[in-house]
Motif scaffolding. Structure first.
Motif, PDB file in Angstrom:
ATOM      1  N   ASN A  71       0.931  -0.575   0.089  1.00  0.00           N
ATOM      2  CA  ASN A  71       0.017  -0.031  -0.101  1.00  0.00           C
ATOM      3  C   ASN A  71       0.815   1.202   0.061  1.00  0.00           C
ATOM      4  O   ASN A  71       0.532   2.349  -0.727  1.00  0.00           O
ATOM      5  N   ASN A  74       3.030   1.506  -3.388  1.00  0.00           N
ATOM      6  CA  ASN A  74       1.476   1.973  -4.580  1.00  0.00           C
ATOM      7  C   ASN A  74       1.638   3.687  -3.486  1.00  0.00           C
ATOM      8  O   ASN A  74       0.797   4.556  -5.349  1.00  0.00           O
ATOM      9  N   ASN A  75       1.461   4.226  -2.867  1.00  0.00           N
ATOM     10  CA  ASN A  75       0.907   5.820  -2.540  1.00  0.00           C
ATOM     11  C   ASN A  75       2.261   6.729  -2.120  1.00  0.00           C
ATOM     12  O   ASN A  75       1.940   7.792  -2.564  1.00  0.00           O
ATOM     13  N   THR A  76       3.320   5.854  -2.465  1.00  0.00           N
ATOM     14  CA  THR A  76       4.365   7.397  -1.954  1.00  0.00           C
ATOM     15  C   THR A  76       4.588   7.840  -2.800  1.00  0.00           C
ATOM     16  O   THR A  76       4.861   8.049  -3.674  1.00  0.00           O
ATOM     17  N   THR A  77       5.406   9.299  -2.869  1.00  0.00           N
ATOM     18  CA  THR A  77       6.560   9.853  -3.583  1.00  0.00           C
ATOM     19  C   THR A  77       7.483  10.522  -2.634  1.00  0.00           C
ATOM     20  O   THR A  77       8.061  11.465  -3.327  1.00  0.00           O
ATOM     21  N   LYS A 136       5.440   9.129 -10.552  1.00  0.00           N
ATOM     22  CA  LYS A 136       4.763   9.591  -9.927  1.00  0.00           C
ATOM     23  C   LYS A 136       5.414  10.555  -8.950  1.00  0.00           C
ATOM     24  O   LYS A 136       5.179  11.756  -9.203  1.00  0.00           O
TER      25      LYS A 136
END
Length: 188
Positions: A71, A74-77, A136
């Motif tokens: 998770n 998939n979401n961190t930058t 991203k």
């Protein structure tokens, strides 16, 4: 066998015959135990039931941590979050692989895929995971740079992008390094 009162004593030949089986079983259990324990030991300290319980707990923990890492990946930058979590996810899959042969002996652990298959899939796609992260991250840098008024401020954002990825170049493929460099050069 000889009977003395109500105690049965097995003959020495029977004991010698069973000894290799017992030693092999104990060695197998010791290997299993050390696959679970953080600090391996040289003697059995767990029963088979305890080994099964500890294995189930270790598998559940590894899966939970792996899912959490997925998770976050998939979401961190943020590179200081992404790359350590990528490493942790792989470590948890490797640990699950080390437990795979013991999991197969237990009815209460079921997975859709074998850990070894998941690990192979992870390794096959690892470069793409990094590439997706870079995209991203770059997009967030680009969005922030576009809000700035000066050209110098914009260039500093892209420089920070490159600089923040530098410590992780040992985990980035040559292809992705070239991709990073191309993005940087386009904006500088």
């Amino acid at each position: 066998m000889v009977v003395f009162g109500i105690v049965w004593i097995r003959g020495a030949k029977q004991i010698k015959k069973d000894e290799p089986k017992r030693l092999a079983r104990n060695a197998e259990l010791l290997e299993w135990q050390n696959a679970i324990l953080e600090d391996p030991v040289d003697r059995l300290i767990m029963s088979v039931m305890q080994l099964e319980d500890a294995t189930a707990q270790a598998v559940n923990n590894d899966i939970r941590i792996f899912d959490d890492c997925s998770n976050i990946l998939n979401n961190t930058t943020n590179p200081t979050v992404f790359f350590p979590r990528l490493t942790l996810a792989e470590e948890k899959l490797l640990h699950l692989c080390s437990l795979e042969k013991y999991m197969e002996k237990m009815n209460r652990i079921t997975m859709n895929q074998k850990p070894s298959e998941l690990h192979k899939l992870f390794l096959d796609n690892k470069e793409q995971y990094v590439c997706d992260f870079i995209n991203k991250y770059y997009q967030t840098v680009k969005d922030k740079a576009e809000t700035l008024k000066t050209e110098r401020g914009k260039q500093n954002q892209y420089q920070k992008f490159c600089d923040s990825l530098q410590p992780y170049f040992d985990q980035i493929s040559e292809k992705n390094k070239g991709y990073i460099e191309a993005m940087y050069q386009r904006k500088i």
